[in-house]
Design a protein around this motif. Sequence first.
Motif, short mmCIF file in Angstrom:
data_model
loop_
_atom_site.label_atom_id
_atom_site.label_comp_id
_atom_site.label_asym_id
_atom_site.label_seq_id
_atom_site.Cartn_x
_atom_site.Cartn_y
_atom_site.Cartn_z
N SER A 130 5.92 22.63 -1.70
CA SER A 130 4.74 23.29 -1.13
C SER A 130 4.99 23.69 0.31
O SER A 130 5.69 23.00 1.06
CB SER A 130 3.52 22.38 -1.20
OG SER A 130 3.18 22.06 -2.53
N PHE A 131 4.38 24.83 0.68
CA PHE A 131 4.36 25.24 2.09
C PHE A 131 3.00 24.81 2.64
O PHE A 131 1.96 25.28 2.18
CB PHE A 131 4.54 26.74 2.24
CG PHE A 131 4.75 27.18 3.67
CD1 PHE A 131 5.98 27.00 4.28
CD2 PHE A 131 3.72 27.74 4.40
CE1 PHE A 131 6.18 27.39 5.59
CE2 PHE A 131 3.91 28.13 5.71
CZ PHE A 131 5.15 27.96 6.31
N VAL A 132 3.02 23.90 3.58
CA VAL A 132 1.79 23.28 4.09
C VAL A 132 1.48 23.84 5.47
O VAL A 132 2.34 23.90 6.35
CB VAL A 132 1.96 21.74 4.17
CG1 VAL A 132 0.75 21.10 4.85
CG2 VAL A 132 2.16 21.17 2.77
N ARG A 133 0.22 24.27 5.64
CA ARG A 133 -0.24 24.77 6.94
C ARG A 133 -1.41 23.93 7.44
O ARG A 133 -2.30 23.58 6.66
CB ARG A 133 -0.68 26.23 6.82
CG ARG A 133 0.46 27.22 6.69
CD ARG A 133 0.00 28.55 6.17
NE ARG A 133 -0.37 28.45 4.75
CZ ARG A 133 -0.98 29.41 4.07
NH1 ARG A 133 -1.33 30.52 4.67
NH2 ARG A 133 -1.27 29.24 2.80
N VAL A 134 -1.39 23.64 8.73
CA VAL A 134 -2.47 22.91 9.38
C VAL A 134 -3.19 23.90 10.29
O VAL A 134 -2.62 24.38 11.28
CB VAL A 134 -1.93 21.72 10.20
CG1 VAL A 134 -3.07 20.94 10.82
CG2 VAL A 134 -1.07 20.82 9.32
N GLY A 189 -8.86 33.68 12.69
CA GLY A 189 -9.41 33.13 13.92
C GLY A 189 -8.93 31.74 14.25
O GLY A 189 -9.55 31.05 15.08
N LYS A 190 -7.83 31.28 13.64
CA LYS A 190 -7.27 29.96 13.88
C LYS A 190 -5.78 30.06 14.19
O LYS A 190 -5.11 31.03 13.81
CB LYS A 190 -7.46 29.04 12.67
CG LYS A 190 -8.88 28.97 12.15
CD LYS A 190 -9.83 28.29 13.11
CE LYS A 190 -11.24 28.25 12.51
NZ LYS A 190 -12.22 27.73 13.49
N THR A 191 -5.28 29.05 14.86
CA THR A 191 -3.84 28.85 14.98
C THR A 191 -3.41 27.91 13.86
O THR A 191 -4.15 27.00 13.51
CB THR A 191 -3.48 28.23 16.35
OG1 THR A 191 -3.75 29.20 17.37
CG2 THR A 191 -2.01 27.84 16.42
N PHE A 192 -2.25 28.16 13.29
CA PHE A 192 -1.76 27.24 12.26
C PHE A 192 -0.31 26.86 12.54
O PHE A 192 0.46 27.62 13.13
CB PHE A 192 -1.91 27.81 10.85
CG PHE A 192 -0.98 28.95 10.53
CD1 PHE A 192 0.32 28.72 10.11
CD2 PHE A 192 -1.42 30.26 10.61
CE1 PHE A 192 1.18 29.77 9.80
CE2 PHE A 192 -0.58 31.32 10.31
CZ PHE A 192 0.73 31.07 9.91
N PHE A 193 0.03 25.63 12.12
CA PHE A 193 1.40 25.12 12.17
C PHE A 193 1.81 24.84 10.74
O PHE A 193 1.09 24.16 10.00
CB PHE A 193 1.47 23.84 13.01
CG PHE A 193 0.82 23.97 14.36
CD1 PHE A 193 1.23 24.94 15.26
CD2 PHE A 193 -0.20 23.11 14.74
CE1 PHE A 193 0.64 25.06 16.51
CE2 PHE A 193 -0.81 23.22 15.99
CZ PHE A 193 -0.39 24.20 16.87
N GLY A 194 2.95 25.39 10.32
CA GLY A 194 3.33 25.28 8.92
C GLY A 194 4.77 24.90 8.70
O GLY A 194 5.64 25.11 9.56
#
Length: 215
Positions: A130-134, A189-194
């Motif tokens: 899985s590619f997981v994004r926060v 409208g968000k920043t994500f780290f993946g």
Amino acid sequence: DKIQNNPKQLLADAFPILMNRLGKLEPSDMVRVLATLQNSLTGKDILFYSRDPILSDNFAKLNWNGAVKQADRDYLALVSSNLGGTKTDLYQQDNIDLSTTVSDVGVVTNSFVLQRSNSLPPGAGYINKSFVRVYVPLGSRLESAEGFDVVSVPSLPSGNYRNNNQVEVWQGSLQQSLVNGVWIGEESGKTFFGGWVITSGGQTKKVSVRYRLPS
């Protein structure tokens, strides 16, 4: 039918049978069906989308759509996209821990920890890839990240491709950290780290992300 190789045919075959059985249910059984449907909608196991603006607005008011919520302060959403094709998400147990520290001058730092366990037995067909994004507040700064797997994604073969405007906007903000390989981008409208999280059957993985809020 592996010769026919049309796995979605099951849905076409089952749908009329399902509708027929629902039409023959007793009122007491229909209440149970509606309760199950309500639980699935509340838990977002089922999402609705429509091009009709009136229907779309109603889905949003009922919180039945997949829209990213807009929050004026802190925000956290975990999005996991299974790209392995093994249909193993049902057997992944996620435990999420979030701790927040506030410095003397008011700097807010969050530490996000994901522990994912695969309850399936070991085997090639039971790997969850899985590619997981926060997703976090827009403008958050990544301080550290550990536990993501390294995956080499092959380049597309040559061909006549058309650009998608929305994908171009999404990829325009995308960059990869040279320190830890984490992908950093902006969306909705968000920043994500993946990054990639690969769990084999019987395995438990731990991923941690530390970031500073913009506020």
